[in-house]
Design an enzyme around this catalytic site. Structure first.
Site, PDB file in Angstrom:
ATOM      1  N   ASP A   9      22.668  35.204  39.696  1.00 27.08           N
ATOM      2  CA  ASP A   9      21.226  34.710  39.093  1.00 27.08           C
ATOM      3  C   ASP A   9      21.508  34.743  37.721  1.00 27.08           C
ATOM      4  O   ASP A   9      22.520  35.147  37.144  1.00 27.08           O
ATOM      5  CB  ASP A   9      20.276  36.063  39.593  1.00 27.08           C
ATOM      6  CG  ASP A   9      19.107  36.173  38.612  1.00 27.08           C
ATOM      7  OD1 ASP A   9      18.473  34.890  38.764  1.00 27.08           O
ATOM      8  OD2 ASP A   9      18.865  37.109  38.021  1.00 27.08           O
TER       9      ASP A   9
HETATM   10 MG   LIG Z   1      16.943  37.601  37.316  1.00 24.33          MG
END
Ligand SMILES: [Mg+2]
Length: 235
Positions: A9
């Protein structure tokens, strides 16, 4: 398990999104007559987070999120909403300027580079995320960047992960590891898709209250190389 494909991410995992957001809020809101103090930052942060939560639950689309974000802010601080597209564009341009890294992020990525295939999996707008990833220096170490608006689906939707899986060449799912800070986007997405996950969180009980859990939890992104090396030794 020895992993070969690491899917990171970006926001709050590698990039310091909070710092980018604060700067963009200040610059944008002040242009439209809202003087920004901590209360304004807190209000915007929780309003925006609530919209992203709804997006992750599939209740609203990204386009709806973009349309809903600023009228509420203008009403609350008694300024005229200038109509869709003005504040939104300014905000996105300002946000795309912010590319501060989380502590240890670049060092971590450099340590993993060449040993694993590295990818970014991120929800957001291509023009914002691509610029931030490039300017931060992260992109140079990545084998691919998968931004939700470009893919057509968002994390944690399974269709997002299926598309990413195709694009990385459909490897053995046991060789994939997702690393992220969000239980609802990164960990849920990984669990539903059937791949291992690491949650990056400093919270005391970050998985409490969820009916799914990550494979492991680390407090800092910089723990990832040792975590992977320890796993490789176990084999
Ligand atoms: Mg994040």
């Amino acid at each position: 398990m020895s992993y070969q494909y690491l899917l990171f991410d970006s926001d709050r995992t590698l990039l310091d999104f909070n710092s980018s957001q604060r700067a963009a809020v200040k610059k944008t809101f002040e242009k439209y007559g809202i003087s920004v103090n901590e209360e304004v930052q807190d209000f915007y942060n929780s309003w925006n987070n609530s919209l992203w939560d709804r997006l992750e639950k599939g209740e609203i689309t990204h386009d709806e999120l973009l349309h809903m974000r600023f009228p509420v802010v203008c009403t609350r601080y008694n300024v005229n909403y200038p109509g869709y597209g003005k504040m939104e564009t300014d905000y996105i341009l300002n946000l795309s300027e912010g590319h501060e890294l989380m502590p240890g992020a670049l060092k971590t990525v450099k340590a993993l580079y060449g040993k694993y295939r590295l990818y970014i999996i991120t929800n957001g707008l291509p023009m914002v995320q691509a610029k931030r990833l490039k300017d931060s220096g992260l992109e140079a170490f990545m084998d691919g960047v998968f931004i939700s608006d470009e893919i057509g689906y968002s994390k944690p939707e399974i269709r997002y992960f299926e598309e990413v899986y195709q694009r990385i060449g459909c490897p053995d799912k046991n060789k994939i590891l997702i690393i992220g800070d969000s239980m609802s986007a990164d960990i849920k997405g990984g669990v539903d898709f059937g791949v291992d996950t690491v949650l990056v969180s400093k919270a005391d009980n970050p998985t409490e209250g969820y009916d799914y859990s990550p494979t492991a939890v680390v407090k800092n992104i910089s723990e990832i190389p040792d975590f992977l090396a320890a796993l490789a030794k176990e084999k």
